[in-house]
Structures are given as C-alpha cells and as structure tokens.
Motif scaffolding. Structure first.
Motif, PDB file in Angstrom:
ATOM      1  N   SER A 171       0.738  -1.250  -0.002  1.00 40.38           N
ATOM      2  CA  SER A 171       0.158   0.122  -0.111  1.00 40.38           C
ATOM      3  C   SER A 171       0.991   1.167  -0.201  1.00 40.38           C
ATOM      4  CB  SER A 171      -0.849   0.027   1.115  1.00 40.38           C
ATOM      5  OG  SER A 171      -0.328   0.004   2.515  1.00 40.38           O
ATOM      6  N   ARG A 175       0.713   4.532  -2.935  1.00 38.67           N
ATOM      7  CA  ARG A 175       0.387   5.688  -2.589  1.00 38.67           C
ATOM      8  C   ARG A 175       1.506   6.388  -3.383  1.00 38.67           C
ATOM      9  NH1 ARG A 175      -0.967   3.712   2.329  1.00 38.67           N
ATOM     10  NH2 ARG A 175       1.098   4.330   3.177  1.00 38.67           N
ATOM     11  N   ALA A 177       3.141   5.336  -6.197  1.00 34.67           N
ATOM     12  CA  ALA A 177       2.842   5.464  -7.457  1.00 34.67           C
ATOM     13  C   ALA A 177       2.079   6.660  -7.852  1.00 34.67           C
ATOM     14  CB  ALA A 177       2.640   4.125  -8.047  1.00 34.67           C
ATOM     15  N   LEU A 178       0.901   6.586  -7.162  1.00 38.79           N
ATOM     16  CA  LEU A 178      -0.273   7.567  -7.367  1.00 38.79           C
ATOM     17  C   LEU A 178       0.313   8.913  -7.093  1.00 38.79           C
ATOM     18  CD1 LEU A 178      -3.084   8.152  -8.059  1.00 38.79           C
ATOM     19  CD2 LEU A 178      -3.636   8.202  -5.485  1.00 38.79           C
TER      20      LEU A 178
END
Lengths: 209, 209
Positions: A171, A175, A177-178
């Motif tokens: 996770s 986050r 990569a986003l």
C-alpha cells in the motif's frame, strides 16, 4: 485416495513452485506436480485448468477484493482514489509472500507463455475495474482510462514492492506510484493549462515532431 | 512465380482481411490467404510468422515512430508530454484506415488468441517507451509508470477515435485522453495535497475500507 484432499490447492501450488525452481518451469509436468503433492493428476485438473494457472490462481480473489472495495467506497470519493484505495486493500494478500512473489515474478519474466497469461489477467482486472466504476456513474471512456491508469499504478507499485530493500508494504508503494503519477501529469501541459489552448497552439503542438 | 512479388505484403493483408470477414477468422487458413492474393504459402511465411501476425504487422513501424519521436523531443519537454506528442505523431498512420481499423478491432475483440497477441504488442511498446524515456534521463520506476500511463492514454484515444461519429483524427483523441487524465489525477488526493500527509492521515486512509 479420497475425492477431496485437505489443502489440495495449497499443496499443489507449493509443489509446483518447488519443482519450477528445482527443474525449471518448462521441464516440470503436471504429473510431477501432482506426485510431489501426493495427489493425482486428475485432482490437479479439478483445481487448475493448466500448468500456467497454478501461478495465477489468486487472481480471482484479487479481482473480487478490488471490485468490492471500489463498489463500497463512499460516493463522494474521486474515481481514481477509489481505485487506489482498492489497490491498497490488496496489500495483506501479498504481505508475508514477498520472497515467493519474487520467485514467481522471475518465472513469469522468463517465459513468454506466462507473460501472456499475466497480461490476460491484468486486462481482465482492468475490465472489472472499469465495470465497477461505471456502476458508480463514471462515463464509459473515462472509466476505461481510469481503470487502465489503475493497472499502470498497480504494476509500478508491485515492481517497487518486490525490489524495496526497506520492505515497505504494497500500500505504501501504491500511494507512492499515485503520488508520482500526480506529479507527472501536473508537470505536463503546464503552458496550455495556464492559458486556454487555441487552435493556433494546437496546430503548433501537432506539427512539433 | 518470381521470388519477390510486387506489393506482396499489402496483397496478403488485403486478402486476409477479406477472408476473415467473409468466412470468419477461425475458418480462414494461411493457404487460402496466399491463394486469394495470388501467392504461395511460402511467400506468406516470408512476410508473417503466423496467421495472427498479418493483423499486427504495422506494430514495429508504430513502435519505431513513437520511440524516435520521444528521443527527438527537446530535452525541456516533460516526459509525459514527450510520450503524448509521440502518440499524436502516429495519427497519419491510422487516418484513411478508420473503417479497416474498426473491422480489425472487432476481430481482435472476438478472438482470445488475437487479444493475447495485441496485449503482447502493447506490452512490448510500453517497454520500448520506458527505454526511450530512460535514455532521456528519467529514473527507471518513473519511466515504467509513464510508459504504462502512455499505453492507457493510447488505448483510450484509439477506442474514442474508432467510435467518434465526428471523425476527429487520432491526435485529437490523444489530447482529449491526456486532458481527462490530468483532470482525474488532479481530482484525486485533493485533501492530502492541500496539507502535507501525516502519519495519522496515512493510517486513516489505509484503514478506510
């Protein structure tokens, strides 16, 4: 041998991974996988369609979790946030399996038929994500674009997770990569967002290459 | 029959498309394609590895044009803009072929083995784009993410181009998809970009669904 063996699914997966590493993927047969697991070939085919599938059997669970999370997100959540949250929600499925995931990914990278199967699974996941976004009222072309972007984020996050020497969970990398995608898209077209694009600037951009 | 037939490549493609439409993809053989084009099976295999490849023979030219455009973009161009400009540059390859592209896309959608081949080609294109971005000094994980995002834009633009009743060219739809992606990513994480993300907000986001 009884018809329903306890933990047959896991035993077959475990046996397959062992044999793929010992002898190589190509030189391992379904018969050998079943024998190593102490089961019959017939039992193997009760759980897996073919030798490839033993490496992809988790994909339906993954897809279901992602789709359910998108569907269950508050209606006020922006579509790409709903997708990112759903991708983050898969982290527990991968934690404790980093070493195994690395072995699996190396196998996939080395075999064209496994890469094909992986691409098919990701494409199916993209369709399922797009479908669940449309269920939230997102228009069809936007839903596909956001779903494919979600796959781009997932691939990137997964690669970073596999290689992360600090072993942050998946996770964390979703986050990351986003966040990177946001920076990349914000950097693009900076000039045209400052002033509305005219036909002249469109033409000059189009003729640039 | 001489060894080098004039326009053999195009004649074989044309014959294949005709037969695929008349009889269906599955019921058409390489022998029949060659016969319809007035050529031998051996000539067919001089140009195409298999029956599938006749639908994908343009992919190397496409990849070369995209890679060359990215490589030739001014060093000041943001990476995703360089990719989008390269995708726009492919528009002339598709213009005048919209009807044929529609037929081709319908064939691909209807046959699993063609969808597989298409996914492999797009994956190879993504790798080539990532490689050319790394050549411009973009770090490895960002290069992969931007390349995969570029593929998402291309897929979306291509779909819109095929379905566009107004028949705008492909570059119009590439810009449209990029613009939509910018809006989608700008809408995401709006709260966290307003104030820096703290450990507490990260935890609460992570635990949400």
């Amino acid at each position: 041998m009884s018809r329903w063996e306890p933990n047959a699914h896991e035993r077959l997966q475990q046996a397959a991974m062992e044999l793929f590493q010992e002898r190589g993927y190509d030189r391992t047969t379904v018969e050998e996988i079943a024998a190593r697991a102490g089961l019959t070939e017939r039992t193997f085919f009760r759980y897996f369609a073919d030798k490839r599938e033993v490496l992809f059997s988790g994909s339906k669970d993954l897809e279901k979790l992602i789709v359910d999370t998108i569907t269950g997100a508050p209606q006020t959540t922006a579509p790409l946030d709903a997708v990112a949250t759903a991708l983050e929600a898969t982290a527990p499925m991968f934690e404790e399996r980093r070493a195994r995931s690395r072995t699996r990914q190396a196998l996939i990278a080395a075999h064209a038929e496994l890469r094909e199967r992986e691409l098919i699974k990701l494409s199916s996941l993209a369709s399922a994500i797009a479908e669940s976004l449309r269920g939230r009222g997102v228009a069809r072309p936007a839903a596909s674009l956001i779903a494919e972007t979600g796959i781009a984020i997932f691939k990137s996050a997964f690669e970073r997770w596999l290689e992360d020497p600090q072993e942050h969970d998946l996770s964390h990398h979703v986050r990351g990569a986003l966040e990177e995608l946001r920076l990349v898209t914000a950097a693009t077209g900076a000039a045209s967002s400052a002033r509305p694009q005219t036909k002249a600037t469109q033409r000059s951009r189009r003729s640039s290459p």
